[in-house]
Design an enzyme around this catalytic site. Structure first.
Site, PDB file in Angstrom:
ATOM      1  N   THR A 176       0.948  -1.408  -0.400  1.00 39.60           N
ATOM      2  CA  THR A 176       0.145   0.015   0.376  1.00 39.60           C
ATOM      3  C   THR A 176       0.926   1.122   0.191  1.00 39.60           C
ATOM      4  OG1 THR A 176      -0.243   0.161   2.052  1.00 39.60           O
ATOM      5  CG2 THR A 176      -1.585  -0.606   1.586  1.00 39.60           C
ATOM      6  N   CYS A 369      -6.821   5.767 -45.623  1.00 38.09           N
ATOM      7  CA  CYS A 369      -6.256   7.376 -45.553  1.00 38.09           C
ATOM      8  C   CYS A 369      -4.879   6.902 -46.175  1.00 38.09           C
ATOM      9  CB  CYS A 369      -6.150   8.285 -44.205  1.00 38.09           C
ATOM     10  SG  CYS A 369      -5.806   9.531 -44.654  1.00 38.09           S
ATOM     11  N   GLN A 373      -4.377   6.056 -50.945  1.00 39.74           N
ATOM     12  CA  GLN A 373      -3.844   6.512 -51.465  1.00 39.74           C
ATOM     13  C   GLN A 373      -2.613   5.568 -51.571  1.00 39.74           C
ATOM     14  OE1 GLN A 373      -1.941   9.618 -48.779  1.00 39.74           O
ATOM     15  NE2 GLN A 373      -4.129  10.796 -48.832  1.00 39.74           N
ATOM     16  N   HIS A 495     -11.251   8.416 -41.372  1.00 37.47           N
ATOM     17  CA  HIS A 495     -10.712   7.021 -40.410  1.00 37.47           C
ATOM     18  C   HIS A 495     -12.683   6.702 -40.163  1.00 37.47           C
ATOM     19  CE1 HIS A 495      -6.492   8.268 -40.245  1.00 37.47           C
ATOM     20  NE2 HIS A 495      -7.575   9.636 -40.821  1.00 37.47           N
ATOM     21  N   GLU A 497     -12.532   4.398 -38.716  1.00 37.11           N
ATOM     22  CA  GLU A 497     -12.374   4.081 -36.476  1.00 37.11           C
ATOM     23  C   GLU A 497     -12.724   5.035 -35.627  1.00 37.11           C
ATOM     24  OE1 GLU A 497     -10.411   4.773 -39.277  1.00 37.11           O
ATOM     25  OE2 GLU A 497      -8.190   5.492 -38.341  1.00 37.11           O
TER      26      GLU A 497
HETATM   27  N1  GLN Z   1      -0.222  11.701 -44.909  1.00 38.70           N
HETATM   28  C1  GLN Z   1      -1.529  11.647 -45.887  1.00 38.70           C
HETATM   29  C2  GLN Z   1      -2.111  12.700 -45.912  1.00 38.70           C
HETATM   30  O1  GLN Z   1      -1.878  13.807 -45.160  1.00 38.70           O
HETATM   31  C3  GLN Z   1      -2.622  10.843 -45.155  1.00 38.70           C
HETATM   32  C4  GLN Z   1      -3.100  11.035 -43.643  1.00 38.70           C
HETATM   33  C5  GLN Z   1      -3.491  10.112 -43.349  1.00 38.70           C
HETATM   34  O2  GLN Z   1      -3.506   8.651 -43.096  1.00 38.70           O
HETATM   35  N2  GLN Z   1      -4.314  10.592 -41.964  1.00 38.70           N
HETATM   36  O3  GLN Z   1      -3.380  12.840 -47.012  1.00 38.70           O
END
Ligand code: GLN
Length: 523
Positions: A176, A369, A373, A495, A497
Site C-alpha cells: 500500500t 486514408c 492513397q 477514418h 475507426e
Molecule cells: N499523409 C497523408 C495525408 O496527409 C495521409 C494522412 C493519413 O493517413 N491520416 O494526406
C-alpha cells in the site's frame, strides 16, 4: 502513472453515471505544452484522435466516446499549451492591462472558467488529469481544481484518486506504500481524495482495503478495487460490483435516476468471451512497435467482432524494409489486411507491395486514408502503367503525381490544425459495395489528411477499372475507392475507426471483418 488505466476507469465510471440517467461530459487535461495532440508523433504518445469539430486529441478521448457512445467537442480536450495560448492571446488583446500575469490567479482562473463552461448543460463534468501527482506539468491544474472545489458546495465535487497497489512476489503481498505516498502528496496540495480507485493485479485483500482506508483517511467502502480484467469492457461491471456509484452518489448527494441499464453492453461482453469464430487481421504500418499508435483501429475491430460474435486477432505488420518472404507469409497467415493512416515515406513501398498481393490474391483489404492513397499509387503503377506514380508527399518530382496537394493546401505552412480535419459529408454512389454497406446516399465521417487523389488522374484510373464510390459533397474530390471484382477491396480517405463505438460498430469495419471470416471459410 501513465499506463495505469486511469482513462479506462474514468470512462467506466462515466458510463455508469450515464447509464444511471445523468448526462456526463468528460474533460481530459494533458500537461504538455503542445496546443493539441496533432503535432505529436504517435510513437511517443499513442494515436492522435480526431473529434467531429476537427480537434486533434489524446487517445483517451477515443475511450470516452467509445464507452459513452457520444461525440465530444474541443471543450473536452485541454492541454497546457491551450491554456497558455489563451492567456497570452488575452494579454496581447490587452485584457489584463496593467497587471502582471501570474499562475495564480490568471492561469488557475482560466482553467476554472474552461471547466465551468458546460455547467448549465451537463449534470456531471468528469475531469481527468493526465500524469502523476507531483509532476510539475499538472501542479497548477490541480491547484485550479482545488480552488474550483473551494468555490462550490461540498456536494458538488467528488475527488477520485487512481492509484497503484503493486503485488510483491517475494513477500507475496499487496503493498500500500505507493498509494499512501501519492495520497500524502495530494493532501500536501490541499486535496483529500473521497474515493481511492486502486489498480492491482488481483482483487484487493480485505486487510489491504482497511489499511489503505486508515492511512489515507477515507472510509473502507470508498476504497474501490480496480483489478485486472480479461476484457476491458468488464470494468463498468467491476466498478458496479465494487459499489462505486454508492460512494460517488453519497458524496454528490444524488441518487440514480434509474437503475444502470447495461444490457446491450452485457450481451456484447458475453459475445466477446464466447466467440463462435476467430479471424486474424494484419495491420500494416510503421508505428507498429507501439500498439497504442493504432488503438482506434484495434478497438473498431473488436467492436465489429463483438457484434458478429467473432474474436479478432490483430497482427501488426511493420512495412519498413519488409522482406518478400515476410510479405508472402502475412498474405498466407492473415484473413484480411488493413493499411491504416500515416505520414511520411518510410514504410510506403512495403505497403504498396502488400497491396499488390492483396489485390492479386483477392484477400480482403481495407485502406484507411494513407491506405487508400497507397492503393491508388499501386493501381496507377501496376494497372494503369504509370511507372513511378507516387504521392508528392513522398516524391515531389514523380512523373505521375496521382496523390497531390490541392491548391488550397499548397499555401499552408503552419503544421498545427491545418489539415482537412473532422466530420465531413461523403456522397455515396449507388450500386457500389459501400452503398450496400452503409445503405445510404450520404454519410458523415471524420477526416485527418492533407493530400488528395489528384482529380487530373481520376478518369484514367476509373477507365482502368477502379471505382470511386464516395465523393465530397461538391463532387470535386474522391473520398472512397473500391475494386468490384474482389471479395473486399475498399479504401477510404476518412477514418471510419474514429466513429466506431462498442455499442455501435463502424459499418465498414463490420463488413470487412465479415468478409475476412467468409474468406477464411472459403465461401
Ligand atoms: N499523409 C497523408 C495525408 O496527409 C495521409 C494522412 C493519413 O493517413 N491520416 O494526406
Amino acid at each position: 502513472m501513465s499506463g495505469l488505466g486511469k482513462g479506462l476507469l474514468a470512462a467506466s465510471l462515466a458510463k455508469l453515471l450515464s447509464a444511471s440517467g445523468y448526462s456526463v461530459c468528460p474533460i481530459k487535461f494533458d500537461g504538455y505544452l503542445n496546443v493539441d495532440a496533432g503535432t505529436i508523433n504517435p510513437f511517443k504518445h499513442g494515436e492522435v484522435f480526431v473529434l467531429d469539430d476537427g480537434t486533434e486529441t489524446d487517445m483517451d478521448l477515443g475511450t470516452y466516446e467509445r464507452f459513452l457512445n457520444i461525440s465530444l467537442d474541443s471543450w473536452s480536450s485541454l492541454t497546457g499549451g491551450q491554456i497558455f495560448q489563451n492567456i497570452i492571446e488575452k494579454e496581447r488583446q490587452g485584457e489584463f492591462l496593467g497587471q502582471d500575469i501570474q499562475f495564480i490567479p490568471h492561469v488557475t482562473n482560466e482553467i476554472i472558467s474552461w471547466i465551468r463552461q458546460k455547467d448549465d448543460v451537463v449534470d456531471v463534468t468528469l475531469v481527468e488529469v493526465g500524469g502523476t501527482i507531483g509532476d510539475i506539468e499538472n501542479a497548477y491544474f490541480i491547484e485550479a481544481l482545488r480552488q474550483l472545489a473551494l468555490t462550490c458546495d461540498k456536494s458538488d465535487v467528488c475527488w477520485v484518486h487512481v492509484t497503484l497497489i503493486p503485488f510483491l512476489q517475494v513477500v507475496g503481498e499487496q503493498k500500500t506504500k505507493p498509494t499512501q505516498a501519492s495520497v500524502k502528496t495530494l493532501q500536501g496540495m490541499g486535496i483529500q481524495p473521497d474515493i481511492l480507485l486502486c489498480r492491482s493485479e488481483k482483487p484487493l485483500n480485505p486487510d489491504v482495503r482497511q489499511k489503505v482506508a486508515m492511512f489515507c483517511n477515507v472510509s473502507v467502502s470508498d476504497v474501490i478495487s480496480g483489478h485486472d480484467v480479461q476484457v476491458i469492457y468488464e470494468y463498468p461491471f467491476q466498478l458496479l460490483e465494487e459499489e462505486i456509484l454508492a460512494s460517488v452518489f453519497k458524496r454528490l448527494q444524488m441518487g440514480p435516476k434509474k437503475l444502470p441499464s447495461l444490457s446491450t453492453w452485457r450481451d456484447l461482453l458475453d459475445k466477446i468471451k464466447n466467440p463462435i469464430g476467430e479471424v486474424t487481421i494484419g495491420v500494416g504500418g510503421k508505428y507498429t512497435a507501439l500498439g497504442d499508435a493504432y488503438v482506434s483501429i484495434v478497438k473498431a475491430l473488436t467492436h465489429a467482432g463483438a457484434h458478429l460474435g467473432i474474436k479478432v486477432n490483430p497482427v501488426f505488420i511493420e512495412t519498413t524494409n519488409i522482406a518478400t518472404k515476410d510479405l508472402d507469409h502475412h498474405i498466407k497467415s492473415c484473413d484480411g489486411i488493413i493499411i491504416p493512416g500515416g505520414f511520411g515515406y518510410r514504410g510506403i513501398e512495403g505497403k504498396i507491395s502488400l497491396i499488390t498481393r492483396l489485390r492479386e490474391n483477392k484477400l480482403p483489404f481495407l485502406g484507411i486514408c494513407l491506405g487508400l492513397q497507397c492503393a491508388v499509387i499501386e493501381f496507377a503503377r501496376n494497372i494503369c502503367g504509370l511507372e513511378n506514380a507516387n504521392s508528392t508527399e513522398f516524391d515531389p518530382d514523380t512523373p505521375y503525381p496521382v496523390i497531390d496537394l490541392l491548391p488550397s493546401q499548397r499555401s499552408v505552412y503552419r503544421k498545427g490544425g491545418t489539415m482537412r480535419l473532422g466530420l465531413y459529408p461523403v456522397i455515396i454512389r449507388e450500386r457500389t459495395r459501400v452503398h450496400a454497406i452503409y445503405g445510404k446516399n450520404e454519410i458523415k465521417e471524420r477526416f485527418r489528411h492533407r493530400y488528395e487523389i489528384n482529380p487530373d488522374y481520376v478518369s484514367q484510373i476509373v477507365a482502368n477499372g477502379f471505382t470511386f464510390s464516395g465523393m465530397s459533397s461538391d463532387s470535386s474530390v474522391v473520398h472512397i475507392g473500391e475494386l468490384t471484382d474482389h471479395p473486399f477491396y475498399v479504401g477510404t480517405q476518412f477514418h471510419p475507426e474514429f466513429l466506431s463505438r462498442f455499442e455501435q460498430p463502424a459499418p465498414l469495419f463490420k463488413a470487412f471483418v465479415k468478409s475476412c471470416l467468409k474468406n477464411q471459410s472459403g465461401n
